[in-house]
Design an enzyme around this catalytic site. Structure first.
Site, PDB file in Angstrom:
ATOM      1  N   GLN A 106       1.011  -0.975  -0.187  1.00 51.78           N
ATOM      2  CA  GLN A 106       0.061  -0.239  -0.175  1.00 51.78           C
ATOM      3  C   GLN A 106       1.041   1.486   0.359  1.00 51.78           C
ATOM      4  O   GLN A 106       0.583   2.318  -0.921  1.00 51.78           O
ATOM      5  CB  GLN A 106      -0.936   0.010   1.023  1.00 51.78           C
ATOM      6  CG  GLN A 106      -2.186  -1.093   1.138  1.00 51.78           C
ATOM      7  CD  GLN A 106      -2.500  -0.619  -0.640  1.00 51.78           C
ATOM      8  OE1 GLN A 106      -2.560   0.020  -0.440  1.00 51.78           O
ATOM      9  NE2 GLN A 106      -3.470  -1.892  -0.749  1.00 51.78           N
ATOM     10  N   SER A 123       3.294  -4.399  -5.420  1.00 46.99           N
ATOM     11  CA  SER A 123       2.166  -5.548  -6.202  1.00 46.99           C
ATOM     12  C   SER A 123       1.820  -3.829  -7.058  1.00 46.99           C
ATOM     13  O   SER A 123       1.586  -2.614  -7.107  1.00 46.99           O
ATOM     14  CB  SER A 123       1.001  -4.638  -5.329  1.00 46.99           C
ATOM     15  OG  SER A 123       0.141  -5.753  -6.292  1.00 46.99           O
ATOM     16  N   ALA A 124       1.805  -3.948  -8.239  1.00 49.28           N
ATOM     17  CA  ALA A 124       1.227  -2.833  -9.264  1.00 49.28           C
ATOM     18  C   ALA A 124      -0.393  -2.279  -9.388  1.00 49.28           C
ATOM     19  O   ALA A 124      -0.168  -1.223  -9.826  1.00 49.28           O
ATOM     20  CB  ALA A 124       1.885  -3.803 -10.756  1.00 49.28           C
ATOM     21  N   THR A 182       8.740 -18.021 -17.113  1.00 52.84           N
ATOM     22  CA  THR A 182       8.590 -17.252 -17.879  1.00 52.84           C
ATOM     23  C   THR A 182       7.913 -16.461 -17.539  1.00 52.84           C
ATOM     24  O   THR A 182       6.926 -16.085 -17.129  1.00 52.84           O
ATOM     25  CB  THR A 182       7.854 -17.815 -19.036  1.00 52.84           C
ATOM     26  OG1 THR A 182       8.691 -19.308 -19.783  1.00 52.84           O
ATOM     27  CG2 THR A 182       7.592 -17.108 -20.501  1.00 52.84           C
ATOM     28  N   CYS A 229      -9.378  -8.534   1.082  1.00 53.91           N
ATOM     29  CA  CYS A 229      -8.985  -9.945   1.077  1.00 53.91           C
ATOM     30  C   CYS A 229      -9.781 -11.519   1.719  1.00 53.91           C
ATOM     31  O   CYS A 229     -10.228 -11.810   1.943  1.00 53.91           O
ATOM     32  CB  CYS A 229      -7.826 -10.642   1.128  1.00 53.91           C
ATOM     33  SG  CYS A 229      -6.725  -9.758   0.129  1.00 53.91           S
TER      34      CYS A 229
HETATM   35  N1  PLP Z   1       0.060  -6.291   0.937  1.00 54.75           N
HETATM   36  C1  PLP Z   1      -0.980  -5.545   1.733  1.00 54.75           C
HETATM   37  C2  PLP Z   1      -0.624  -4.532   2.716  1.00 54.75           C
HETATM   38  C3  PLP Z   1      -1.733  -5.628   0.724  1.00 54.75           C
HETATM   39  O1  PLP Z   1      -2.732  -4.565   0.733  1.00 54.75           O
HETATM   40  C4  PLP Z   1      -1.802  -6.267  -0.380  1.00 54.75           C
HETATM   41  C5  PLP Z   1      -3.650  -6.320  -1.122  1.00 54.75           C
HETATM   42  O2  PLP Z   1      -4.542  -6.205  -0.562  1.00 54.75           O
HETATM   43  C6  PLP Z   1      -1.290  -7.393  -0.316  1.00 54.75           C
HETATM   44  C7  PLP Z   1      -0.094  -7.376   0.311  1.00 54.75           C
HETATM   45  C8  PLP Z   1      -1.422  -8.364  -1.907  1.00 54.75           C
HETATM   46  O3  PLP Z   1      -0.613  -8.001  -2.730  1.00 54.75           O
HETATM   47  P1  PLP Z   1      -1.609  -8.182  -3.557  1.00 54.75           P
HETATM   48  O4  PLP Z   1      -2.848  -8.437  -4.301  1.00 54.75           O
HETATM   49  O5  PLP Z   1      -0.654  -8.320  -4.989  1.00 54.75           O
HETATM   50  O6  PLP Z   1      -0.827 -10.371  -4.017  1.00 54.75           O
END
Ligand code: PLP
Length: 396
Positions: free
Chosen positions: A180, A200-201, A238, A327
């Site tokens: 974040q 994370s992109a 890959t 999640c």
């Molecule tokens: N770490 C944090 C603090 C996040 O907020 C998230 C996704 O919400 C992730 C890890 C996971 O990232 P990704 O969706 O790219 O797997």
């Protein structure tokens, strides 16, 4: 009106990013590991993206390793470090109670299957980890400290530089989940004493399914994905060339507008926060305030109402928000983050998160401030919990 206020869950891939990605699907489709010149276009594109990501963090390109997600980067940092450390008799991991499940569930796995001892540091009522608590938890068995840069539910920004300095002095590797934070803050891995950092992109207007782990020169956690020799033999598969190209571009664009976006988002965030506090009685802001909070995060508990119910009501008004981590939206358990901040179960259930971003306008902030108070009032009027609360306060 369609109001997307869940930028922490994900962001749309921006048109500029999509444009640079497109040729790598069906035109420049060569496998970067092949030797012929056609494939060198793919290799060059990946190396350009690596430099773009590295520049944004003040890292060296050779210290950036692309992964399939932020979750994978977290898994690699923790599992790879603890597995390697086991060979030297070290088996202790220090992390916090408020990490994303990508860290917490990995720590649980390590505990269950690798006999790793895990310390989960507590946080205060605003969500801050204390540097002294990190220090007190360190033993001669400690192999890794992993503390998130900024929390995804409440937006609290942790004292990463200070924790990094402590770990450096104690010669313990320090990992931070910046999935974040990297979307909003100026991060300098050198200045901030960071050894490993996950990104994370899709949180920064890049594509989904691509992340990266920064690994300071000299650090060699065990590989997480085994197979071919991609990513200098450190991460097999890959490469997702289009995704990687998009990530690099997204990060370069993000960096160029970081200051401006920070100011705009912070002003809108504060307007929404003060508007809610003013218009909705017995509402509680969760997390920190001012520059210790991510500029796009607004997280509230409304006593007497379930966050899930509010989400559905907001949805009927065209507003997409969240109760916390995307999640865990399928789980009915109260947020582990809010419980760690000391909220009671009923408050943790009643929380609502708005996360603003490039899709947000001032009109949308006004619209939420118009619609939300009515929704909360209506739900409270039907709620036995609210009635009990008013009675307990002598207001009924
Ligand atoms: N770490 C944090 C603090 C996040 O907020 C998230 C996704 O919400 C992730 C890890 C996971 O990232 P990704 O969706 O790219 O797997």
């Amino acid at each position: 009106m369609f109001v997307y206020m869940d930028h922490t869950a994900t962001t749309p891939t921006s048109p500029e990013v999509l444009k640079v990605m497109m040729p790598y699907f069906s035109e420049n489709f060569g496998n970067p590991s092949s030797v012929y010149s056609f494939s060198r276009k793919s290799r060059a594109a990946i190396e350009k993206a690596r430099t773009q990501v590295a520049n944004a963090l003040n890292a060296e390109p050779s210290e950036i390793f692309f992964t399939g997600s932020g979750t994978e980067a977290d898994n690699w940092a923790l599992k790879g470090t603890l597995e390697k450390a086991k060979l030297n008799g070290k088996n202790h991991l220090i992390t916090t109670q408020i990490e994303h499940h990508a860290i917490l569930h990995t720590a649980e796995y390590l505990k269950k299957f690798e006999g790793v001892e895990v310390t989960y540091l507590p946080v205060n009522s605003e969500g801050f980890v204390k540097v002294e608590d990190v220090e007190a938890a360190i033993t001669d068995k400690t192999a890794l400290v992993s503390v998130m840069f900024a929390n995804n539910e409440v937006g609290t920004i942790e004292p990463v530089k200070e924790i990094g300095a402590l770990c450096r002095a104690k010669k313990i590797p320090f990992h931070t989940d910046a999935v974040q934070a990297a979307a909003h803050l100026d991060i300098d891995v050198k200045e901030m004493n960071i050894d490993m950092l996950s990104m994370s992109a899709h949180k920064m207007y890049g594509p989904k399914g691509v992340g990266a782990l920064y690994l300071r020169k000299g650090l060699r956690p065990e590989n997480f994905v085994h197979g071919g020799a991609q990513e200098k033999g450190r991460r097999a598969s890959t490469e997702n060339i289009a995704g990687i190209v998009g990530f690099g571009e997204a990060m370069e664009i993000l960096k160029s507008r970081l200051k401006n976006d920070f100011a705009i988002n912070s002003a809108r965030r504060d307007k929404l926060i003060s508007g809610i506090l003013e218009k909705i009685p017995h509402s509680k802001l969760n997390g920190a305030t001012g520059d210790k909070r991510l500029p796009n995060n607004i997280n509230f508990s409304f006593i007497g109402v379930e966050g899930e119910t509010l989400l559905l009501d907001l949805d009927t008004k065209g507003i997409s928000a969240s109760t916390g981590s995307a999640c865990s939206s399928e789980s009915l358990d109260p947020s582990h983050v809010l419980l760690a901040l000391g909220l009671k179960h009923e408050q943790a259930h009643g929380s609502l998160r708005f996360t603003i971003g490039r899709l947000t306008t001032d009109e949308q902030i006004d619209y939420v401030l118009e619609v939300l108070p009515e929704i909360v009032a209506r739900r409270r009027a039907m709620s036995p919990l609210w009635e009990d609360y008013l009675k307990s306060k002598g207001e009924l």
